[in-house]
Design a protein around this motif. Structure first.
Motif, PDB file in Angstrom:
ATOM      1  N   ALA A  23      -1.278 -45.533  28.650  1.00 28.04           N
ATOM      2  CA  ALA A  23      -1.881 -44.476  29.458  1.00 28.04           C
ATOM      3  C   ALA A  23      -1.219 -44.420  30.830  1.00 28.04           C
ATOM      4  N   ASP A  24      -0.981 -45.584  31.429  1.00 32.51           N
ATOM      5  CA  ASP A  24      -0.286 -45.630  32.715  1.00 32.51           C
ATOM      6  C   ASP A  24       1.092 -44.979  32.606  1.00 32.51           C
ATOM      7  N   ILE A  25       1.779 -45.270  31.503  1.00 31.83           N
ATOM      8  CA  ILE A  25       3.140 -44.755  31.311  1.00 31.83           C
ATOM      9  C   ILE A  25       3.118 -43.237  31.135  1.00 31.83           C
ATOM     10  N   ASP A  51       9.177 -34.202  31.250  1.00 28.52           N
ATOM     11  CA  ASP A  51       8.553 -33.609  30.063  1.00 28.52           C
ATOM     12  C   ASP A  51       8.529 -34.648  28.951  1.00 28.52           C
ATOM     13  N   ALA A  52       7.356 -35.205  28.682  1.00 29.33           N
ATOM     14  CA  ALA A  52       7.241 -36.245  27.654  1.00 29.33           C
ATOM     15  C   ALA A  52       7.633 -35.727  26.280  1.00 29.33           C
ATOM     16  N   ARG A 109       1.058 -44.525  16.965  1.00 38.42           N
ATOM     17  CA  ARG A 109      -0.330 -44.814  17.331  1.00 38.42           C
ATOM     18  C   ARG A 109      -0.449 -45.153  18.820  1.00 38.42           C
ATOM     19  N   LEU A 110       0.484 -45.956  19.317  1.00 39.81           N
ATOM     20  CA  LEU A 110       0.441 -46.342  20.725  1.00 39.81           C
ATOM     21  C   LEU A 110       0.717 -45.141  21.626  1.00 39.81           C
ATOM     22  N   ARG A 111       1.622 -44.287  21.199  1.00 38.29           N
ATOM     23  CA  ARG A 111       1.935 -43.079  21.976  1.00 38.29           C
ATOM     24  C   ARG A 111       0.705 -42.171  22.070  1.00 38.29           C
ATOM     25  N   ALA A 112       0.090 -41.887  20.913  1.00 39.53           N
ATOM     26  CA  ALA A 112      -1.079 -41.013  20.894  1.00 39.53           C
ATOM     27  C   ALA A 112      -2.225 -41.612  21.713  1.00 39.53           C
ATOM     28  N   PRO A 125      -2.504 -33.861  27.856  1.00 41.27           N
ATOM     29  CA  PRO A 125      -2.140 -33.243  26.562  1.00 41.27           C
ATOM     30  C   PRO A 125      -0.948 -33.969  25.963  1.00 41.27           C
ATOM     31  N   ASP A 126      -1.007 -34.216  24.674  1.00 39.88           N
ATOM     32  CA  ASP A 126       0.059 -34.895  23.976  1.00 39.88           C
ATOM     33  C   ASP A 126       1.020 -33.836  23.415  1.00 39.88           C
TER      34      ASP A 126
END
Length: 230
Positions: A176-178, A188-189, A212-215, A224-225
């Motif tokens: 989340a920090d990242i 832009d992720a 999973r870790l990204r989401a 927003p993902d």
């Protein structure tokens, strides 16, 4: 020599996989005033789509030199990323998963060290993380500290007193920090790639540890993902 390097007087090598973490690490290096060169390793990984992501990220970070180096780690195997071993998709479990590539960060950092010394850079940035991660031994703070000591012992620059600094700015961040840091840096992720087992349509599988870790990171950050999952 670039105008940017003349102005700043400092160069850093960024290990750039194309993933979210390496993108943010590079963004932090740029923010700190370094002129950037990037090193991406094409190790014949299962998720070779990340190499295209690395090109996008390198352009966004305005690196003045981007080297993509072929290094076929499938010749060794021993990982579900470099061998005919199924990528685990049952969630992040205790222990070291099969997606661990034997000695990968040691190998990659050694190459980055050679690139740094050849170009006169004394700083290397990489996006390892030891909080929300899959338990890889070469992501731990003690590994980074040990490699920095090795770098000073093993190089002419180190022996002559011009030692290296290995920067792992995400070491103690959550995903989340990242995700928040990417937003803060204006990156832009959606340019980045995380999935270990892409679908034939070029989507993130949504089930491997990295997906999973990204989401989880975007959800916990309340952002927003941008990722397209299968």
């Amino acid at each position: 020599m670039s105008d940017n390097l003349d102005k700043q007087g400092r160069r850093a090598i960024v290990l750039l996989s194309g993933g979210l973490d390496s993108m943010v690490s590079g963004g932090i290096a740029r923010e700190q005033g370094f002129a950037l060169a990037a090193l991406t390793i094409d190790y014949n990984q299962r998720h070779r789509v990340e190499l295209e992501a690395a090109k996008r990220v390198a352009a966004a970070l305005e690196v003045d030199r981007h080297v993509t180096m072929p290094l076929n780690l499938r010749a060794f195997g021993g990982s579900s990323l470099t061998d005919d071993i199924e990528v685990p998709k049952n969630g992040v479990m205790p222990g070291i998963p099969s997606t661990y590539v034997p000695a990968r960060n040691t190998i990659f950092l050694s190459l980055a060290l050679g690139f740094a010394e050849a170009t006169g850079a004394r700083d290397i940035f990489l996006g390892v993380n030891a909080l929300d991660y899959s338990g890889y031994p070469d992501c731990r703070p003690e590994f980074i500290a040990a490699f920095q000591h090795l770098a000073d012992l093993a190089t002419r620059m180190g022996v002559e007193g011009q030692g290296f600094t290995i920067h792992a700015p995400l070491q103690h961040m959550t995903k989340a920090d990242i995700a928040r840091e990417a937003a803060r840096l204006g990156l832009d992720a959606g340019m980045s790639w995380s999935c270990y087992d892409p679908t034939p349509e070029g989507r993130h599988c949504g089930l491997c540890d990295s997906c999973r870790l990204r989401a989880k990171g975007f959800a916990e950050a309340g952002l927003p993902d941008p990722t397209v999952y299968a």
